[in-house]
Design a protein around this motif. Structure first.
Motif, mmCIF file in Angstrom:
data_model
loop_
_atom_site.group_PDB
_atom_site.id
_atom_site.type_symbol
_atom_site.label_atom_id
_atom_site.label_comp_id
_atom_site.label_asym_id
_atom_site.label_seq_id
_atom_site.Cartn_x
_atom_site.Cartn_y
_atom_site.Cartn_z
ATOM 1 N N UNK A 119 0.992 -1.360 0.103
ATOM 2 C CA UNK A 119 0.088 -0.051 -0.003
ATOM 3 C C UNK A 119 0.932 1.198 0.020
ATOM 4 N N UNK A 120 0.795 2.043 -0.961
ATOM 5 C CA UNK A 120 1.529 3.334 -1.093
ATOM 6 C C UNK A 120 0.854 4.649 -0.957
ATOM 7 N N UNK A 121 1.395 5.321 -0.016
ATOM 8 C CA UNK A 121 0.784 6.944 0.088
ATOM 9 C C UNK A 121 2.124 7.722 -0.069
ATOM 10 N N UNK A 122 1.630 8.844 -0.479
ATOM 11 C CA UNK A 122 2.752 9.875 -0.751
ATOM 12 C C UNK A 122 2.041 11.179 -0.734
ATOM 13 N N UNK A 123 2.872 12.345 -0.521
ATOM 14 C CA UNK A 123 2.537 13.711 -0.662
ATOM 15 C C UNK A 123 3.804 14.386 -1.167
ATOM 16 N N UNK A 124 3.380 15.255 -2.081
ATOM 17 C CA UNK A 124 4.585 16.162 -2.571
ATOM 18 C C UNK A 124 5.067 16.742 -1.597
ATOM 19 N N UNK A 125 6.504 16.769 -1.658
ATOM 20 C CA UNK A 125 7.222 17.600 -0.668
ATOM 21 C C UNK A 125 7.377 16.744 0.714
ATOM 22 N N UNK A 126 6.543 15.666 0.884
ATOM 23 C CA UNK A 126 6.782 15.072 2.390
ATOM 24 C C UNK A 126 6.986 13.500 2.383
ATOM 25 N N UNK A 127 7.562 13.055 0.955
ATOM 26 C CA UNK A 127 8.189 11.746 0.853
ATOM 27 C C UNK A 127 6.912 10.589 0.723
ATOM 28 N N UNK A 128 7.487 9.450 0.539
ATOM 29 C CA UNK A 128 6.555 8.314 0.084
ATOM 30 C C UNK A 128 6.776 7.414 1.325
ATOM 31 N N UNK A 129 5.586 6.606 1.703
ATOM 32 C CA UNK A 129 5.629 5.568 2.354
ATOM 33 C C UNK A 129 4.814 4.331 1.655
ATOM 34 N N UNK A 130 5.543 3.325 1.647
ATOM 35 C CA UNK A 130 5.359 1.713 1.271
ATOM 36 C C UNK A 130 4.837 0.988 2.400
ATOM 37 N N UNK A 131 3.607 0.300 2.633
ATOM 38 C CA UNK A 131 3.205 -0.309 3.899
ATOM 39 C C UNK A 131 3.364 -1.952 3.241
ATOM 40 N N UNK A 132 4.115 -2.818 3.993
ATOM 41 C CA UNK A 132 3.981 -4.168 3.674
ATOM 42 C C UNK A 132 3.207 -4.893 4.490
ATOM 43 N N UNK A 133 1.998 -5.506 4.269
ATOM 44 C CA UNK A 133 1.357 -6.087 5.339
ATOM 45 C C UNK A 133 0.921 -7.617 4.756
ATOM 46 N N UNK A 134 0.666 -8.594 5.594
ATOM 47 C CA UNK A 134 0.327 -9.975 5.413
ATOM 48 C C UNK A 134 -0.640 -10.567 6.392
#
Length: 333
Positions: free
Chosen positions: A311-326
């Motif tokens: 699951x990818x979330x991001x915002x211009x200027x604030x970086x990107x996060x990728x959540x790994x879940x199982x």
């Protein structure tokens, strides 16, 4: 109920000519009786005898067709195999013709599939050989750079490293079609999988002066180490590539999830739904002409096969996060 009504409606349409023929015959008999001034009691007797017989034959035919219809539906719903052709109904000439046609098509599909597998195998073997051959001059070039004293020595080594990464990505891309055959699932410590990757990318952390925040000491999951490492390399390297200053964080969220977060330039909101599409590069990719649009696509495809949700979330200027879940079945606390 709706399916049954549709079947009966279709059956009536299929036999409309037989029904019309019966009505036509009744009409001709009626005209004959009328023209010859025959007694109508005989006509009534003919109707009383013929109608139940015709109706009974129609019910038998409907029952037989219903049985064949259900049998074909079961065959269509289960995994198709060549042996399934033996279960096809073959009572009529047309049914035999259709069965032979399906056998011919099935044999042709089998031949095409076999040829495709052979071509894929040959392609992988060719590129594996090519990759091995191209790595030899790359290794020689790396050694030459090490003995040379140049202010751009680190930059050159990093570029050679990137070439090797792209070569590996190409081989993994070719192997994706049959990657399930390569899976070896076992319990993994996420920390033990991530640390070699961090060491591998250490020159890039140093070059950009990026911090690393690693908090995954107690995360375990059941997965394939090689393919999981490939996903992690893609996400981590993307974080490094698009982060000029700041840090990269790899942190457990729950016993069944962890997050990779960077402080990079971020992704446009309208690009986020499409970042996992094949070949899609978005604004960052169009700005950075070297982007292939394959890294995240491959990561998502492999993660799905491993039972991991990205699951990818991001915002211009604030970086990107990728959540790994199982799910819980794929983990061990």
């Amino acid at each position: 109920m709706k399916k049954n009504s549709a079947f009966i409606g279709q059956l009536i349409r299929d036999y409309i000519w037989q029904i019309l023929l019966y009505v036509l015959i009744l009409g001709l008999v009626t005209v004959t009786f009328y023209l010859h001034n025959l007694p109508w009691t005989a006509y009534q007797d003919a109707i009383l005898f013929s109608f139940p017989l015709v109706f009974g034959l129609f019910i038998i035919k409907v029952s037989v067709d219903w049985y064949k219809h259900k049998k074909l539906q079961r065959l269509a719903e289960k995994d198709w195999q060549v042996e399934s052709l033996d279960e096809l109904p073959r009572q009529t000439l047309l049914e035999n013709d259709y069965a032979r046609l399906l056998e011919s098509l099935s044999n042709r599909v089998g031949q095409i599939s076999y040829q495709k597998e052979q071509q894929q195998t040959e392609l992988i073997d060719y590129y594996a050989l090519w990759s091995h051959q191209i790595k030899t001059p790359l290794a020689a070039l790396d050694l030459m750079i090490q003995v040379e004293e140049s202010p751009r020595k680190k930059e050159l080594k990093n570029e050679i490293f990137k070439i090797q990464q792209y070569l590996d990505m190409m081989l993994q891309y070719l192997r994706m079609e049959s990657m399930e055959n390569d899976f070896v699932f076992r319990e993994l410590s996420l920390e033990q999988v991530v640390k070699p990757i961090i060491r591998k990318f250490a020159p890039f952390f140093i070059e950009k002066d990026l911090e690393l925040d690693l908090q995954i000491e107690n995360v375990h999951l059941v997965s394939d180490e090689k393919w999981l490492s490939f996903i992690l390399e893609q996400i981590i390297f993307n974080g490094i590539k698009y982060t000029k200053t700041g840090k990269l964080t790899i942190k457990s969220e729950t016993p069944y999830s962890f997050m990779i977060r960077d402080t990079g330039q971020g992704i446009l909101e309208e690009d986020i739904p499409r970042v996992f599409e094949k070949g899609y590069t978005g604004l960052n990719g169009r700005t950075n002409q070297k982007a292939t649009g394959l890294g995240l696509y491959m990561s998502k495809e492999i993660a799905d096969k491993l039972g991991i949700q990205l699951t990818l979330t991001s915002k211009i200027g604030n970086g990107t996060s990728v959540l790994f879940s199982w799910n819980q079945a794929g983990s061990k606390e």
